[in-house]
Design a protein around this motif. Structure first.
Motif, short mmCIF file in Angstrom:
data_model
loop_
_atom_site.label_atom_id
_atom_site.label_comp_id
_atom_site.label_asym_id
_atom_site.label_seq_id
_atom_site.Cartn_x
_atom_site.Cartn_y
_atom_site.Cartn_z
N ARG A 195 0.81 -1.23 0.00
CA ARG A 195 0.00 0.00 0.00
C ARG A 195 0.84 1.27 0.00
O ARG A 195 0.59 2.19 -0.80
CB ARG A 195 -0.94 0.02 1.21
CG ARG A 195 -1.93 1.17 1.20
CD ARG A 195 -2.74 1.19 2.48
NE ARG A 195 -1.94 1.66 3.62
CZ ARG A 195 -2.34 1.59 4.88
NH1 ARG A 195 -3.49 1.06 5.19
NH2 ARG A 195 -1.56 2.05 5.84
N ASP A 196 1.85 1.35 0.86
CA ASP A 196 2.64 2.58 0.96
C ASP A 196 3.57 2.78 -0.23
O ASP A 196 4.11 3.87 -0.42
CB ASP A 196 3.45 2.57 2.25
CG ASP A 196 2.57 2.61 3.49
OD1 ASP A 196 1.39 3.00 3.38
OD2 ASP A 196 3.05 2.22 4.58
N ALA A 238 10.31 -5.11 4.55
CA ALA A 238 10.73 -3.88 3.88
C ALA A 238 9.59 -3.09 3.25
O ALA A 238 9.56 -1.86 3.36
CB ALA A 238 11.79 -4.19 2.83
N PRO A 239 8.61 -3.71 2.58
CA PRO A 239 7.54 -2.90 1.98
C PRO A 239 6.71 -2.13 3.01
O PRO A 239 6.14 -1.09 2.67
CB PRO A 239 6.67 -3.95 1.26
CG PRO A 239 7.60 -5.08 0.98
CD PRO A 239 8.51 -5.13 2.17
N LEU A 240 6.66 -2.62 4.24
CA LEU A 240 5.95 -1.91 5.31
C LEU A 240 6.87 -0.93 6.04
O LEU A 240 6.45 0.16 6.42
CB LEU A 240 5.39 -2.90 6.34
CG LEU A 240 4.34 -3.92 5.89
CD1 LEU A 240 3.89 -4.75 7.09
CD2 LEU A 240 3.15 -3.24 5.24
N GLU A 241 8.11 -1.33 6.25
CA GLU A 241 9.03 -0.54 7.07
C GLU A 241 9.74 0.57 6.29
O GLU A 241 9.95 1.67 6.82
CB GLU A 241 10.08 -1.46 7.70
CG GLU A 241 9.51 -2.51 8.65
CD GLU A 241 10.61 -3.34 9.28
OE1 GLU A 241 11.43 -2.75 10.02
OE2 GLU A 241 10.66 -4.56 9.03
N HIS A 250 11.97 -4.77 12.36
CA HIS A 250 13.20 -4.28 13.00
C HIS A 250 12.98 -4.26 14.52
O HIS A 250 11.88 -3.94 14.99
CB HIS A 250 13.49 -2.87 12.47
CG HIS A 250 14.78 -2.29 12.95
ND1 HIS A 250 14.97 -1.85 14.24
CD2 HIS A 250 15.96 -2.06 12.29
CE1 HIS A 250 16.18 -1.37 14.36
NE2 HIS A 250 16.81 -1.49 13.20
N PRO A 251 14.00 -4.58 15.33
CA PRO A 251 13.84 -4.58 16.78
C PRO A 251 13.25 -3.29 17.34
O PRO A 251 12.50 -3.33 18.33
CB PRO A 251 15.27 -4.80 17.29
CG PRO A 251 15.93 -5.57 16.20
CD PRO A 251 15.34 -5.04 14.91
N ARG A 275 -1.29 -4.08 10.95
CA ARG A 275 -1.28 -4.33 9.51
C ARG A 275 -0.87 -5.79 9.23
O ARG A 275 -1.46 -6.44 8.36
CB ARG A 275 -0.33 -3.36 8.81
CG ARG A 275 -0.85 -1.93 8.82
CD ARG A 275 0.10 -0.98 8.13
NE ARG A 275 0.14 -1.20 6.68
CZ ARG A 275 0.92 -0.50 5.87
NH1 ARG A 275 1.74 0.43 6.35
NH2 ARG A 275 0.90 -0.74 4.56
N LEU A 276 0.10 -6.30 9.95
CA LEU A 276 0.49 -7.69 9.79
C LEU A 276 -0.65 -8.62 10.17
O LEU A 276 -0.99 -9.55 9.43
CB LEU A 276 1.71 -8.00 10.66
CG LEU A 276 3.06 -7.46 10.20
CD1 LEU A 276 4.10 -7.61 11.29
CD2 LEU A 276 3.52 -8.18 8.94
N ARG A 277 -1.26 -8.36 11.30
CA ARG A 277 -2.34 -9.23 11.78
C ARG A 277 -3.57 -9.13 10.88
O ARG A 277 -4.27 -10.12 10.68
CB ARG A 277 -2.68 -8.87 13.23
CG ARG A 277 -1.57 -9.21 14.20
CD ARG A 277 -1.76 -8.53 15.54
NE ARG A 277 -0.69 -8.88 16.46
CZ ARG A 277 -0.41 -8.21 17.57
NH1 ARG A 277 -1.14 -7.14 17.88
NH2 ARG A 277 0.57 -8.58 18.36
N GLY A 278 -3.81 -7.94 10.35
CA GLY A 278 -4.96 -7.77 9.46
C GLY A 278 -4.81 -8.61 8.20
O GLY A 278 -5.79 -9.22 7.74
#
Length: 228
Positions: free
Chosen positions: A18-19, A207-210, A122-123, A134-137
């Motif tokens: 999305r981003d 990476a696509p989220l972070e 990332h930690p 977003r991950l859980r969704g």
């Protein structure tokens, strides 16, 4: 118009990208590959090929990178270039498959950590409530049937196969990836005949989220540099 076919990782849907859509949309038409209805890499690759244009740039994230390798070798005349993001060509052991079958997912917490932690991030971001949701969704939307199919995938060692991919390729690793060793991603670049290798700093596996803008920039630079 150039088409980019995007293949997501394990238990990820279109929300993953999305981003990146505003940046990637400037590079061409975006198409999301269907990796949800098959339980083999070959089946996934054939389905994607049946739904895509005659010629396209392929971008595979994590599990999507395994599919991308199989697809590119299956129909080399249709893939003008292929990018592997936070992926690998290492064989998955029986134990790793069993952990997936039993329910391990990219956003799951480490066994030694408390609740609300995602090892795929990332930690410094592993407790970020927005990223966690977003991950859980994505996992909720895809559900148990997709998880069972994707968990059943047999991932054989494919490093030798990479040597037969002759189109331009990009390999992107993430410095703080706790799910994929940087060395095994870098090894992909060494086996690909026409590869570029890049590392995204301050980034976990997702990476696509972070780091969506950084990843999109690398994809854009690569596409321009090799004239895709």
């Amino acid at each position: 118009m150039r088409t980019l076919v995007l293949l997501p990782g394990f238990m990820c849907d279109n929300e993953l990208w999305r981003d990146m859509v505003p940046d990637l949309g400037r590079l061409g038409h975006l198409q999301y590959g269907n990796v949800y209805q098959d339980d083999t890499l070959e089946g996934m690759a054939r389905r994607v090929l049946s739904e895509t244009p005659e010629r396209f740039v392929l971008v595979g994230f994590s599990m999507g990178g395994f599919v991308s390798r199989v697809l590119t070798l299956m129909a080399p005349e249709r893939v003008s270039g292929v990018a592997f993001v936070a992926s690998s060509a290492r064989e998955y052991t029986l134990a790793e498959r069993q952990r997936r079958i039993q329910g391990a997912r990219p956003g799951d917490k480490p066994k030694t950590a408390g609740p609300g932690v995602a090892l795929g991030l990332h930690p410094d971001r592993e407790r970020d409530p927005v990223l966690l949701e977003r991950l859980r969704g994505m996992q909720r939307r895809l559900g148990a049937e997709v998880r069972a199919r994707q968990s059943a995938l047999i991932r054989k060692d494919g490093y030798a196969d990479l040597e037969r991919i002759t189109c331009p390729s990009l390999v992107v690793a993430c410095r703080q990836d706790r799910l994929r060793k940087l060395e095994e991603t870098e090894r992909m670049a060494r086996h690909l005949p026409k590869s570029q290798f890049e590392v995204i700093e301050d980034c976990g596996h997702m990476a696509p989220l972070e780091k969506p803008h950084e990843l999109a920039m690398l994809l854009g630079k690569w596409i321009d540099s090799v004239g895709l």
